[in-house]
Design a protein around this motif. Structure first.
Motif, mmCIF file in Angstrom:
data_model
loop_
_atom_site.group_PDB
_atom_site.id
_atom_site.type_symbol
_atom_site.label_atom_id
_atom_site.label_comp_id
_atom_site.label_asym_id
_atom_site.label_seq_id
_atom_site.Cartn_x
_atom_site.Cartn_y
_atom_site.Cartn_z
ATOM 1 N N TYR A 1 46.773 16.481 -22.452
ATOM 2 C CA TYR A 1 46.816 15.533 -21.338
ATOM 3 C C TYR A 1 45.466 15.584 -20.649
ATOM 4 O O TYR A 1 44.981 16.663 -20.315
ATOM 5 C CB TYR A 1 47.924 15.909 -20.347
ATOM 6 N N CYS B 1 47.639 11.900 -23.938
ATOM 7 C CA CYS B 1 48.092 11.198 -22.741
ATOM 8 C C CYS B 1 47.004 11.248 -21.671
ATOM 9 O O CYS B 1 46.513 12.319 -21.323
ATOM 10 C CB CYS B 1 49.372 11.828 -22.198
ATOM 11 N N ILE B 2 46.620 10.079 -21.179
ATOM 12 C CA ILE B 2 45.657 9.979 -20.082
ATOM 13 C C ILE B 2 46.453 9.695 -18.807
ATOM 14 O O ILE B 2 47.089 8.650 -18.685
ATOM 15 C CB ILE B 2 44.652 8.831 -20.309
ATOM 16 N N ILE B 3 46.433 10.623 -17.877
ATOM 17 C CA ILE B 3 47.183 10.442 -16.630
ATOM 18 C C ILE B 3 46.258 9.770 -15.619
ATOM 19 O O ILE B 3 45.404 10.404 -15.008
ATOM 20 C CB ILE B 3 47.712 11.789 -16.108
ATOM 21 N N ASP B 4 46.433 8.462 -15.464
ATOM 22 C CA ASP B 4 45.438 7.637 -14.789
ATOM 23 C C ASP B 4 45.356 7.847 -13.276
ATOM 24 O O ASP B 4 44.325 7.612 -12.676
ATOM 25 C CB ASP B 4 45.716 6.150 -15.069
ATOM 26 N N TYR C 1 50.285 6.313 -16.539
ATOM 27 C CA TYR C 1 49.629 7.009 -17.638
ATOM 28 C C TYR C 1 49.585 6.103 -18.864
ATOM 29 O O TYR C 1 50.296 5.105 -18.963
ATOM 30 C CB TYR C 1 50.323 8.332 -17.968
ATOM 31 N N SER C 2 48.714 6.458 -19.810
ATOM 32 C CA SER C 2 48.569 5.682 -21.038
ATOM 33 C C SER C 2 48.346 6.646 -22.196
ATOM 34 O O SER C 2 48.127 7.841 -21.989
ATOM 35 C CB SER C 2 47.396 4.708 -20.918
ATOM 36 N N ASN D 1 52.842 7.765 -11.048
ATOM 37 C CA ASN D 1 53.379 7.828 -12.403
ATOM 38 C C ASN D 1 52.741 6.823 -13.363
ATOM 39 O O ASN D 1 53.423 6.145 -14.126
ATOM 40 C CB ASN D 1 54.889 7.630 -12.366
ATOM 41 N N VAL E 1 52.297 16.492 -12.745
ATOM 42 C CA VAL E 1 51.910 16.519 -14.151
ATOM 43 C C VAL E 1 53.038 17.080 -15.014
ATOM 44 O O VAL E 1 53.286 16.597 -16.134
ATOM 45 C CB VAL E 1 50.617 17.336 -14.337
ATOM 46 N N ILE F 1 55.414 14.354 -15.890
ATOM 47 C CA ILE F 1 54.894 13.459 -16.927
ATOM 48 C C ILE F 1 54.963 14.125 -18.300
ATOM 49 O O ILE F 1 55.300 13.489 -19.304
ATOM 50 C CB ILE F 1 53.449 13.033 -16.599
ATOM 51 N N ILE G 1 43.205 14.845 -17.416
ATOM 52 C CA ILE G 1 43.237 14.591 -15.977
ATOM 53 C C ILE G 1 41.866 14.075 -15.556
ATOM 54 O O ILE G 1 40.871 14.800 -15.668
ATOM 55 C CB ILE G 1 43.556 15.873 -15.180
ATOM 56 N N THR H 1 56.912 12.481 -21.442
ATOM 57 C CA THR H 1 56.171 12.072 -22.635
ATOM 58 C C THR H 1 56.372 13.038 -23.797
ATOM 59 O O THR H 1 55.626 13.011 -24.772
ATOM 60 C CB THR H 1 54.675 11.937 -22.314
#
Length: 216
Positions: A112, A197-200, A137-138, A135, A99, A102, A114, A106
């Motif tokens: 962010y 940020c959405i960390i998919d 994310y959106s 890695n 994280v 990222i 999770i 970003t």
């Protein structure tokens, strides 16, 4: 050389806390330096936990309130980002290192998210902690995030990781119980100025069992 992202992990705990040691162990297994603050509420006794993990910082809250306990963190943490964990959660190995990468890529956004995966009662597959990250994310606008948080898309709208400086310590002073998580989310998200940020492909593991204080 990039600066290392720093995290404070905050764990409000109430009642029996029979899985708390598992939660803390999943944090010590991260191979990443973390500030961990434990907030026992009411008559909750964490004496044995403190003996087991002497490095923990303890903040006592006399009247049980997850919402109030989280507010306390703003004056106590020393890190860039705050991460909320309940006392029945488990974090996958290597999550904070991943994280942090990222966050740096970003450009240090305010928030962010999770995702999580639920498992029932004590049926837990340890291999879930060995996730391989890729890695993914959106980004999302504030208005879309708030809508999804309140319509149930984002697991009752709980926010877990956000930058400390986006909120003031006295931002929202109420005393509630049933809607604590949603009010907390609204307060945090409404205060941010950046995209979210959405960390998919990162998740933390959420234990769902009938006696959990987060279920009552």
């Amino acid at each position: 050389m990039e600066n290392k992202v720093t995290f404070t992990v905050f764990i409000p705990c109430y009642g029996e806390c029979k899985y708390l040691s598992e939660t803390i162990k999943s944090l010590t297994d991260q191979d990443y330096e973390l500030e961990i603050i434990l907030c026992p509420q009411g008559e909750t006794d964490v004496t044995e936990i403190k003996k087991q993990f002497p490095f923990l910082k303890i903040i006592k809250l006399e009247k049980p309130s997850s919402y109030k306990s989280r507010i306390f963190l703003f004056n106590k943490s020393k890190s860039d980002y705050i991460y909320f964990v309940d006392d029945d959660d488990i974090l996958p190995k290597g999550m904070f290192k991943y994280v942090s990468q990222i966050i740096q890529k970003t450009n240090y956004l305010d928030l962010y998210r999770i995702p999580l995966k639920e498992f029932k009662n004590d049926f837990f597959n340890e291999s879930l902690r060995d996730q391989i990250f890729s890695n993914i994310y959106s980004f999302e606008k504030k208005s879309d995030f708030i809508k999804k948080s309140f319509d149930g898309t984002y697991h009752n709208g709980i926010v877990h990781l956000f930058i400390k400086n986006c909120l003031a310590p006295d931002w929202f002073d109420v005393d509630v119980f049933q809607t604590e998580d949603r009010l907390l989310t609204y307060s945090i998200v409404n205060s941010i100025t950046t995209d979210i940020c959405i960390i998919d492909d990162v998740f933390y593991l959420y234990r769902k069992y009938h006696a959990s204080h987060s279920r009552t």
